[in-house]
Design a protein around this motif. Structure first.
Motif, mmCIF file in Angstrom:
data_model
loop_
_atom_site.group_PDB
_atom_site.id
_atom_site.type_symbol
_atom_site.label_atom_id
_atom_site.label_comp_id
_atom_site.label_asym_id
_atom_site.label_seq_id
_atom_site.Cartn_x
_atom_site.Cartn_y
_atom_site.Cartn_z
ATOM 1 N N GLN A 89 31.996 44.179 42.168
ATOM 2 C CA GLN A 89 31.638 42.808 42.554
ATOM 3 C C GLN A 89 30.475 42.185 41.800
ATOM 4 O O GLN A 89 30.136 41.017 42.031
ATOM 5 C CB GLN A 89 31.308 42.763 44.038
ATOM 6 N N ALA A 144 43.533 38.975 44.036
ATOM 7 C CA ALA A 144 43.206 39.449 45.386
ATOM 8 C C ALA A 144 44.494 39.748 46.141
ATOM 9 O O ALA A 144 45.506 39.096 45.923
ATOM 10 C CB ALA A 144 42.399 38.394 46.138
ATOM 11 N N ARG A 153 39.121 37.599 43.522
ATOM 12 C CA ARG A 153 38.463 38.834 43.912
ATOM 13 C C ARG A 153 38.640 39.915 42.877
ATOM 14 O O ARG A 153 38.705 39.620 41.702
ATOM 15 C CB ARG A 153 38.958 39.220 45.308
#
Ligand code: SF4
Length: 760
Positions: A147, A180, A307
């Motif tokens: 992340q 994602a 993501r």
């Protein structure tokens, strides 16, 4: 603070707790018989999850009872492990770790913090005490494998690393999602229990979900539209969308317009990324790119969400940045139904200090010794960990502390890291398992079970689609010889600080709290600014450990009671009376108050990002990944590496397979159910083939977190279904330069059938 006496009442009772196993924070209803879980189901009265749970939640019962879970400290002598008392374990650590620090300095001992720590109140609060006491520059975590690009882009644009705009999915009309798969992950950097239900509600009210992914994932199957994209080209696609917004005069920054800087610079940068230029690179045709941009701009309320697939690639920070650029340019940043900022009950870096302005973020305050990669948010890129251990010289890492981590399965160039860990002079791990990483430890310290600890999702309530607070108290006593994780970490902190293994952890805890109270009363704008610290400490004195710090954070947070200043405000006592949680309402517009940039603006074109665009421009070469590329994938019943020892989650069809498109399978001579050898620059694995049209040609996929069954680990169920370690293929030399984040999606590989064994 002492190990428990095991006086759990032999009563049948129903308790409510937040599930600690993923970011969704679902409320659980647990039936307990004494200290044993007899039933797990969703808490229908939970203010956020309303009864939803996934198969992992029910597996909490098996996790608690797992016979392989360590319950007492373990010491290794050679290959032999033995259980020892806590005092003996800490004495061993002091005896062997302290000389390394004394002889070679603080940097000689590295620390790795694994992903489960963000689900863990004690880890969140006390790891930082240990980090501070250790004083080592060699701090690593799972953040740089999943992340960090988002944190870097958020920090540069909004001023703090967790000022991450969250899609307001309950009110949006249009969601563009890249990289994602929340139908499997239940959401990431976006806390939304029952993500599938919320997506279905979006579609039921006439909204549209568009999924961009190299795989037709479960989420893509549920979408109105799925666009296959070549791995590693999300930034190209997003730039082409931004290009279209400017070219077709669709830009409107809406209510945040007065607070935006750099839009002209983004316009200039986007000119090189016309849809026709980008289409052959990303594999999505120019008309579709333009239509995607137009639909985004035309929707009443829309959000772009991206993501893991967009972070774990060579342009991770650029892709993360462009997501929020697109949100801003379409007028969807900071408005209902768009991408909004959470305001967490415990406060955060964007709720303290002067609203609307701040110091922003600074990176590179130190660099790794071998490769010279910069520090980010206090830590170093984990792609550098192995070389910091196995490269001789001043500053070489010789000792290691891991907390709830399994980097041998979860970080790149795993083979090298595995060998490097085996060469350490000393390693201590705080972990419930002897896994592929902790088998290298000399001492393993297992923390208490989930029911014996307080729980509050400090991290995930900062990234939530609603403002929510929910506290779970311990519901059983510590078992005999069990020790709370907070005490383990404090004792380790005492040792590395030179206070000795027998120093009182309670005294250190008191000092920590006194320091936090002091900061609170000195903080400008705090609801306790200028108050007498002793008065606050007295008000907290009935609590100890994580609960005492949590109470302080809640009471001094944005909804807090300010220790009496607002009698209707939040405190831990209020949450104790609300076992199903407290709903603090939908997200509200927060610009400009949320900003902590030096300019007080939303920085749409931060300098480090603008400079990196040249690298993206240079990559505008169609088909530059001429070979096959490898991507990961997520499974609903798995969470990275650490839930593979529960039969209830791993039974059934094999899930660690190589997904390959039928055209590629035919070309390469692969058969469904056969075995393929997948080879990268770093290593090779032999894995079962799954032929499926759900993956685009030229791309293969293996889930990460597998590769069990190695010598010295003690995971009996996982060893029976080991899978393969994809991080043996991941290359530590491939990373996103702005964030240091590993490239785990888009790894160049070759694939060929493995010859059948010759019969004896
Ligand atoms: S979705 Fe996550 S939080 Fe909810 S039950 Fe499953 S593992 Fe637990």
């Amino acid at each position: 603070m002492t190990a428990g006496n095991g006086d759990s009442e032999a009563l049948t009772q129903t308790v409510y707790r937040t599930c600690p196993l993923c970011e969704a924070t679902c409320g659980l209803e647990l039936r307990l018989d004494g200290g044993d879980i007899t039933l797990v189901r969703g808490d229908r009265d939970d203010v956020f999850s309303h009864g939803y749970l996934c198969p992992k939640g029910t597996a909490l019962k098996q996790l608690e009872a797992d016979p392989d879970r360590l319950r007492r400290p373990q010491v290794r002598r050679g290959d032999a492990w033995s259980e020892v008392s806590w005092d003996d374990a800490f004495a061993e650590i002091e005896r062997r770790l302290t000389p390394i620090l004394d002889r070679h300095g603080r940097d000689a001992v590295a620390m790795y913090i694994g992903n489960p720590n963000v689900h863990n109140l004690a880890g969140q609060l006390y790891n930082r005490v240990l980090i501070q006491a250790l004083g080592s520059g060699n701090l690593y975590s799972a953040s740089t494998v999943d992340q960090m690009p988002k944190q870097v882009s958020a920090g540069l644009m909004f001023g703090t690393g967790l000022s991450i705009p969250i899609p307001d999915i309950d009110r949006t009309d249009h969601l563009l999602m890249l990289g994602a798969n929340p139908f499997a992950s239940n959401g990431s950097l976006m806390t939304a229990p029952d993500y599938p239900g919320r997506i279905r509600a979006l579609r039921a009210r006439g909204g549209k979900l568009v999924v961009v992914d190299p795989r037709r994932s479960k989420t893509a199957e549920e979408a109105d539209e799925h666009l296959f994209i070549r791995p590693g080209t999300d930034a190209h696609l997003l730039f082409a969308i931004v290009h279209t917004l400017f070219a077709e005069r669709l830009v409107s920054t809406g209510d945040v317009g007065d607070h935006v800087a750099g839009a002209d610079e983004v316009d200039r940068l986007a000119r090189d990324f016309a849809p026709e230029v980008v289409a052959p690179v990303c594999g999505i045709d120019a008309d579709t790119i333009r239509r995607t941009a137009r639909e985004l701009a035309a929707a009443d309320r829309a959000a772009v969400y991206a993501r893991i697939g967009t972070c774990t690639q060579e342009f991770g920070t650029l892709a993360s940045w462009l997501v929020d650029v697109a949100n801003c340019l379409t007028g969807n940043l900071d408005r209902a139904g768009g991408a909004m900022f959470t305001k967490p009950a415990t406060g955060s870096a964007n709720t303290g200090g002067t609203p609307g302005v701040g110091r922003g973020v600074r990176f590179g305050r130190r660099h790794t010794r071998v490769r010279g990669l910069p520090e980010l948010f206090g830590e170093l890129p984990v792609v550098c960990l192995a070389e910091e251990i196995d490269t001789p010289g001043d500053g070489q890492v010789r000792g290691m502390i891991t907390v709830a981590g399994n980097p041998v399965l979860s970080t790149p160039d795993a083979g090298r890291l595995d060998r490097a860990l085996a060469s350490l002079e000393f390693m201590v791990s705080v972990d419930i398992y002897r896994n592929e990483t902790t088998r290298h430890a000399d001492v393993i310290l297992p923390p208490e079970g989930a029911l014996a600890r307080a729980h509050y999702d400090l991290a995930f309530y900062q990234l939530s689609i609603r403002n929510v607070a929910n506290y779970s108290p311990p519901v059983v006593d510590l078992a005999p010889d069990e020790m709370a994780e907070s005490e383990i970490l404090l004792r380790l902190a005492n040792i590395v600080a030179g206070q000795g293994a027998s120093a009182d952890p309670g005294a250190l805890d008191d000092a920590v709290v006194a320091g936090l109270v002091q900061k609170a009363v000195q903080r400008t704008g705090s609801n306790v600014e200028g108050r007498d610290p002793d008065e606050l400490l007295e008000a907290l004195s009935s609590r100890r450990g994580p609960e005492r710090i949590l109470d302080l954070m809640l009471r001094t947070g944005p909804y807090g009671d300010g220790f009496g200043a607002d009698p209707t405000g939040l405190s831990l006592a209020v949450l104790e009376e609300a076992p199903h949680g407290v709903d603090l309402g939908p997200l509200q517009p927060r610009v400009p108050e949320v900003l902590r940039t030096p300019s007080g603006k939303i920085e749409l074109a931060p300098e480090p990002i603008v400079e990196d665009v040249a690298r993206l421009r240079a990559s505008l070469t169609p088909g530059r990944n001429g070979r096959m590329v490898l991507v990961g994938r997520r499974d609903l019943r798995s969470n990275n590496s650490w839930m593979h020892n529960l039969d209830v989650l791993v039974k059934g069809k094999e899930r660690c397979t190589l997904q390959v498109h039928p055209e590629d399978a035919a070309r390469l001579g692969l058969t469904d159910g056969g075995t393929a050898c997948v080879r990268s620059r770093r290593g090779e694995v032999a894995v079962t083939v799954e032929v499926t049209a759900a993956i685009m040609p030229g791309v293969v996929s293996i889930p990460h977190g597998w590769g069990h069954g190695v010598d010295g680990a003690d995971l009996s169920v996982a060893a029976g279904r080991p899978g393969v370690n994809t991080n043996l293929l991941a290359d530590g030399d491939l990373f996103d330069p702005l964030s240091g984040n590993a490239v785990l999606n888009g790894i160049p590989v070759t694939v060929e059938p493995t010859p059948a064994p010759v019969p004896a």
